[in-house]
Design a protein around this motif. Structure first.
Motif, PDB file in Angstrom:
ATOM      1  N   LEU A 257     -18.666  -5.875  31.866  1.00 26.78           N
ATOM      2  CA  LEU A 257     -17.546  -5.507  30.598  1.00 26.78           C
ATOM      3  C   LEU A 257     -17.601  -3.704  30.481  1.00 26.78           C
ATOM      4  CD1 LEU A 257     -20.214  -6.729  27.879  1.00 26.78           C
ATOM      5  CD2 LEU A 257     -19.029  -8.310  29.049  1.00 26.78           C
ATOM      6  N   HIS A 258     -16.055  -3.708  30.876  1.00 26.86           N
ATOM      7  CA  HIS A 258     -15.716  -2.197  30.929  1.00 26.86           C
ATOM      8  C   HIS A 258     -15.572  -1.454  29.391  1.00 26.86           C
ATOM      9  CE1 HIS A 258     -11.745  -0.097  33.070  1.00 26.86           C
ATOM     10  NE2 HIS A 258     -13.211   0.767  33.448  1.00 26.86           N
ATOM     11  N   LEU A 259     -16.330  -0.211  30.258  1.00 27.75           N
ATOM     12  CA  LEU A 259     -16.463   0.309  28.975  1.00 27.75           C
ATOM     13  C   LEU A 259     -15.500   1.651  28.630  1.00 27.75           C
ATOM     14  CD1 LEU A 259     -19.903   0.142  27.669  1.00 27.75           C
ATOM     15  CD2 LEU A 259     -18.560  -1.102  27.252  1.00 27.75           C
ATOM     16  N   ALA A 260     -15.288   2.401  30.640  1.00 29.66           N
ATOM     17  CA  ALA A 260     -14.778   3.958  30.288  1.00 29.66           C
ATOM     18  C   ALA A 260     -14.252   3.407  31.807  1.00 29.66           C
ATOM     19  CB  ALA A 260     -15.788   4.571  29.818  1.00 29.66           C
ATOM     20  N   VAL A 261     -13.207   4.601  31.839  1.00 30.05           N
ATOM     21  CA  VAL A 261     -13.249   5.272  33.127  1.00 30.05           C
ATOM     22  C   VAL A 261     -13.401   6.437  33.374  1.00 30.05           C
ATOM     23  CG1 VAL A 261     -10.372   3.158  33.191  1.00 30.05           C
ATOM     24  CG2 VAL A 261     -10.198   5.905  33.025  1.00 30.05           C
ATOM     25  N   ALA A 262     -12.823   6.695  34.467  1.00 25.53           N
ATOM     26  CA  ALA A 262     -13.245   8.189  35.177  1.00 25.53           C
ATOM     27  C   ALA A 262     -12.763   9.205  34.537  1.00 25.53           C
ATOM     28  CB  ALA A 262     -14.239   8.104  36.334  1.00 25.53           C
TER      29      ALA A 262
END
Length: 266
Positions: free
Chosen positions: A214-219
């Motif tokens: 589950l994708h929460l954030a990018v960098a």
């Protein structure tokens, strides 16, 4: 000065949802996450720069440097629950809306090397819900029998998320930072792991785990005088990022050197 960067990434107070607050609050600090209204401090010109919202974001960034995750943390169940609530009643043909790029992951993972393991996961999920007194045959679109195309791949991801949020789930959660071995990806993902033991308990060979991301954030890259750091920039919504059956060596890398935290969901 982080305030201009935060305002660039999070342009207004309407950005913030309860699941964001749960992620910002992660780490077992005690008490409940603060309300979304706290984040209004970032946008009020009369408020001092040092305010509850900025302190919360700074603490979160220090605790969650990508590639430097702690061994274990606590996280509110509202983070994955927010995605399940959104997609629970969606027709299977509409599930692509909850993915970043569904077709690319189907192309990459519904292949001879992984497909038997995904099929085993589908059967194990059906066995688990049956064990709990539900009949998966009443809703075969929700509980697919095998993974053959994008629709069944996305449906299995939703079914795994559903089982992961049941009481006393046998599935496990990890917070994971995808870097180094998986260039160019730099992201913060909540992984749901279907361990080999779970598959074996449902009569499958269980030679590989199956992982749902589950994708929460990018960098965001921060270049400092002596090092480069990556801090997470939260997505507007939680979405599905991948579903796959890693080989044993890849499974080990998933938990190597500050790239993974065991998550205790509360």
């Amino acid at each position: 000065m982080r305030l201009p960067a935060w305002r660039g990434h999070y342009p207004d107070a309407d950005f913030w949802e309860p699941w964001h607050m749960a992620v910002l609050h992660h780490g077992g600090m005690g008490g409940s996450p603060p309300p979304v209204s706290v984040m209004a401090d970032l946008y009020h010109p009369a408020r001092p720069v040092n305010n509850p919202a900025s302190r919360l974001l700074l603490t979160f960034e220090k605790r969650t440097l990508l590639g430097h995750l702690p061994p274990e943390m606590r996280l509110e169940h509202t983070v994955p629950q927010s995605l399940l609530d959104e997609c629970l009643e969606a027709p299977v043909e509409d599930l692509h809306a909850f993915w970043g790029n569904l077709d690319s992951h189907v192309h990459k993972h519904v292949v001879p090397d992984e497909q038997p393991h995904l099929d085993a996961a589908a059967r194990a999920i059906r066995g688990e819900v049956r064990r709990r007194g539900l009949d998966p045959d009443l809703d075969p679109d929700f509980f697919p029998t095998a993974v053959t195309d994008a629709a069944s791949y996305a449906a299995l991801a939703r079914a795994i998320l559903f089982v992961a949020l049941l009481a006393n789930t046998p599935l496990r959660f990890h917070l994971y930072c995808a870097r180094a071995d998986f260039v160019p990806y730099a992201a913060l993902t909540l992984n749901i792991d279907m361990p080999e033991a779970f598959l074996q308990a449902h009569g499958e060979s269980g030679t590989r785990e199956v992982v749902l991301g589950l994708h929460l954030a990018v960098a965001e890259r921060l270049s400092l005088p002596r090092e480069t750091l990556f801090v997470p920039i939260l997505n507007r919504e939680v979405n599905f990022s991948t579903l796959y059956a890693p080989k044993a060596a890849q499974s080990s890398r998933l938990r190597a050197g500050g790239r993974s935290s065991i998550v205790i969901l509360q």
